[in-house]
Design an enzyme around this catalytic site. Sequence first.
Site: not given
Ligand code: 5GP
Length: 113
Positions: A31-32, A86, A92-94, A99, A101
């Site tokens: 994760d970034i 998520n 809380g899905q962004s 995916h 985690h």
């Molecule tokens: P969500 O909030 O959808 O459950 O998780 C999305 C995850 O993707 C976040 O933890 C965010 O840090 C990660 N993420 C977003 N953009 C990137 C990216 O460009 N590269 C990587 N490796 N992770 C990303």
Amino acid sequence: MADACLFCRIARGELPVPFLAESVRCVAFRDISPQAPKHFLVIPREHFDSLNEIKDPALVGEMMIMARDVAATEGMDVSGYRTVINTNADGGQSVSHVHVHVLGGRKMHWPPG
Ligand code: 5GP
Ligand code: ZN
């Protein structure tokens, strides 16, 4: 839609994101913005907006097995780790590409926020 999807692009190898593991249907990468000392994601190569759209139970199993195996490679199998999916706004899905985690390297709190 999938052409422009960030995680589809990562899965296709279009971005400089190293894979921790890859299989025919899934890839894992860090994760970034890590929320724990160890934080990686497992995604299917095929685009699904969220868990709601996956019809094949075996694909969910493959994601979880890759999550487990990379957690072990990362040295978290004994100490422990957390797997989270998520889903949509309240979840809380962004990023709208499903995916898993995987977080570890510290004690996780419960209940989550
Ligand atoms: P969500 O909030 O959808 O459950 O998780 C999305 C995850 O993707 C976040 O933890 C965010 O840090 C990660 N993420 C977003 N953009 C990137 C990216 O460009 N590269 C990587 N490796 N992770 C990303
Ligand atoms: Zn996608």
